[in-house]
Motif scaffolding. Structure first.
Motif, short mmCIF file in Angstrom:
data_model
loop_
_atom_site.label_atom_id
_atom_site.label_comp_id
_atom_site.label_asym_id
_atom_site.label_seq_id
_atom_site.Cartn_x
_atom_site.Cartn_y
_atom_site.Cartn_z
N ARG A 244 0.85 -1.18 0.00
CA ARG A 244 0.00 0.00 0.00
C ARG A 244 0.88 1.23 0.00
O ARG A 244 1.68 1.44 0.91
CB ARG A 244 -0.93 0.03 1.21
N ARG A 245 0.73 2.02 -1.03
CA ARG A 245 1.50 3.25 -1.14
C ARG A 245 0.68 4.40 -0.58
O ARG A 245 -0.47 4.59 -0.94
CB ARG A 245 1.84 3.51 -2.61
N TYR A 246 1.29 5.16 0.31
CA TYR A 246 0.54 6.20 1.00
C TYR A 246 0.60 7.55 0.31
O TYR A 246 -0.40 8.22 0.17
CB TYR A 246 1.06 6.33 2.44
N SER A 247 1.77 8.00 -0.10
CA SER A 247 1.84 9.35 -0.64
C SER A 247 3.15 9.58 -1.36
O SER A 247 4.14 8.89 -1.14
CB SER A 247 1.70 10.39 0.49
N THR A 248 3.13 10.57 -2.25
CA THR A 248 4.35 11.14 -2.81
C THR A 248 4.32 12.62 -2.44
O THR A 248 3.37 13.32 -2.79
CB THR A 248 4.41 10.99 -4.34
N VAL A 249 5.32 13.07 -1.72
CA VAL A 249 5.30 14.45 -1.23
C VAL A 249 6.64 15.11 -1.49
O VAL A 249 7.66 14.46 -1.68
CB VAL A 249 4.98 14.52 0.28
N ALA A 250 6.62 16.44 -1.48
CA ALA A 250 7.85 17.21 -1.61
C ALA A 250 8.75 16.93 -0.42
O ALA A 250 8.30 16.94 0.72
CB ALA A 250 7.53 18.69 -1.71
N ASN A 251 10.01 16.67 -0.68
CA ASN A 251 10.96 16.34 0.37
C ASN A 251 11.75 17.56 0.84
O ASN A 251 12.54 17.46 1.75
CB ASN A 251 11.93 15.26 -0.12
N ASP A 252 11.54 18.72 0.16
CA ASP A 252 12.20 19.95 0.61
C ASP A 252 11.38 21.15 0.16
O ASP A 252 10.41 21.03 -0.58
CB ASP A 252 13.65 20.04 0.11
N ALA A 253 11.79 22.32 0.59
CA ALA A 253 11.02 23.53 0.34
C ALA A 253 11.08 23.98 -1.11
O ALA A 253 10.30 24.83 -1.54
CB ALA A 253 11.52 24.66 1.24
N ASP A 254 12.00 23.42 -1.91
CA ASP A 254 12.16 23.87 -3.28
C ASP A 254 11.26 23.15 -4.27
O ASP A 254 11.14 23.56 -5.42
CB ASP A 254 13.61 23.69 -3.73
N ALA A 255 10.65 22.03 -3.82
CA ALA A 255 9.78 21.30 -4.74
C ALA A 255 8.56 22.15 -5.07
O ALA A 255 8.07 22.92 -4.26
CB ALA A 255 9.37 19.97 -4.13
N ASP A 256 8.04 21.99 -6.27
CA ASP A 256 6.97 22.86 -6.73
C ASP A 256 5.62 22.55 -6.12
O ASP A 256 4.82 23.44 -5.89
CB ASP A 256 6.87 22.77 -8.26
N ALA A 257 5.35 21.28 -5.89
CA ALA A 257 4.01 20.92 -5.41
C ALA A 257 4.05 19.55 -4.76
O ALA A 257 5.00 18.80 -4.91
CB ALA A 257 3.02 20.90 -6.58
N ASP A 258 3.02 19.25 -4.02
CA ASP A 258 2.87 17.94 -3.42
C ASP A 258 1.93 17.10 -4.26
O ASP A 258 1.02 17.62 -4.90
CB ASP A 258 2.27 18.05 -2.01
N GLU A 259 2.17 15.80 -4.23
CA GLU A 259 1.23 14.87 -4.85
C GLU A 259 0.78 13.92 -3.76
O GLU A 259 1.57 13.14 -3.25
CB GLU A 259 1.90 14.08 -5.97
N ASP A 260 -0.49 14.01 -3.37
CA ASP A 260 -1.01 13.14 -2.33
C ASP A 260 -1.88 12.08 -2.97
O ASP A 260 -2.82 12.39 -3.70
CB ASP A 260 -1.86 13.93 -1.33
N GLU A 261 -1.58 10.84 -2.67
CA GLU A 261 -2.33 9.75 -3.25
C GLU A 261 -2.24 8.54 -2.35
O GLU A 261 -1.34 8.41 -1.54
CB GLU A 261 -1.81 9.41 -4.65
N GLU A 262 -3.18 7.63 -2.51
CA GLU A 262 -3.12 6.36 -1.80
C GLU A 262 -3.58 5.30 -2.76
O GLU A 262 -4.71 5.27 -3.19
CB GLU A 262 -4.02 6.38 -0.56
#
Length: 266
Positions: A244-262
């Motif tokens: 089960r994959r929970y999320s893909t998120v920005a790992n630092d302040a420079d990333a452009d956007a978050d991708e939230d998914e499950e």
């Protein structure tokens, strides 16, 4: 069984200059800690304090219950006046106000003390019931926990995106199969990895998988500079077993956007 010396040798290759940053506690302070703890410290904790009991060099920065400096432990004992019952030995306190502290559980049925967490009496308590009778196992040993923290900070922190996943119906060979699959794709397996922890990386991506017993769920963290690379690795690992994959998120302040998914993978 990873020793503190072997741990530092491995981490120096990941973070050059680390061994020049760490500082050990004085013998006098370690002796004072033993007096207020009212017991002899486990050998692995003594090794840690002798090498980095004054400054851990950022190895576990940002983690809960990760202040393992001798002075901080002495201060906690003197402020609370509570001695953990056997087989627990206080090894880390939280320096950011979280209620969880870290302990070594030195049970006779264990090959080496495992690292667990619970809230010490006399302070802020966790929302979920906690204490010596309701502890949470964090790692099969203190060096293993430090290795995981360091890989997360020193390697995972290099990449812009991170995804997490979990294998609930894990089998004893899943770790070895993850390692073989990633090694075939050019990943380097960091010295310090074992049958409970796999730390693998390339210039483009990194993967850390962990578990605390052979029949425990396996937690997976995937790091890369591009979300597409994270997705590719997630589906590659899902070829070993459903996860089960929970999320893909920005790992630092420079990333452009978050991708939230499950998603269910595999």
């Amino acid at each position: 069984m990873l020793t503190i010396a072997q741990l530092l040798e491995s981490l120096e290759s990941l973070e050059p200059g680390l061994c020049g940053r760490i500082r050990g506690a004085s013998p006098e302070l370690i002796a004072r800690l033993e007096r207020v703890a009212e017991r002899r410290l486990p050998e692995v904790q003594r090794q840690l304090l002798e090498r980095m009991g004054e400054d851990l060099g950022g190895i576990c920065a940002g983690f809960v219950g990760a202040d393992m400096r001798a002075a901080s432990l002495v201060e906690r004992f003197e402020a609370r006046g509570w001695i953990p019952p056997a087989p627990f030995v206080l090894v880390g306190v939280d320096d950011a106000g979280a209620p969880m502290d870290s302990f070594l559980r030195c049970a006779p049925d264990l090959a080496e003390p495992e690292l667990v967490q619970f809230a010490m009496p006399g302070g802020v308590q966790a929302l979920v019931a906690s204490g010596p009778d309701n502890y949470r196992v964090m790692a099969p040993s203190l060096p293993a926990w430090l290795f995981r923290c360091a890989f997360t900070n020193f390697v995972g922190g290099r990449y812009r995106w991170v995804a997490t996943a979990e294998v609930f119906e894990a089998q004893p060979d899943h770790g070895a199969r993850f390692d073989a699959l990633l090694s075939a794709r050019g990943f380097f397996r960091q010295h310090g990895s074992d049958h409970m922890t796999g730390a693998l990386w390339t210039q483009e991506a990194a993967v850390l998988w962990t578990r605390n017993a052979l029949d425990d769920p396996v937690f997976v963290a995937i790091y890369a500079d591009e979300p597409a690379r994270v997705d590719e690795l997630a589906f590659t690992l899902a070829g070993v077993t459903a996860m089960r994959r929970y999320s893909t998120v920005a790992n630092d302040a420079d990333a452009d956007a978050d991708e939230d998914e499950e998603d269910e993978l595999g």
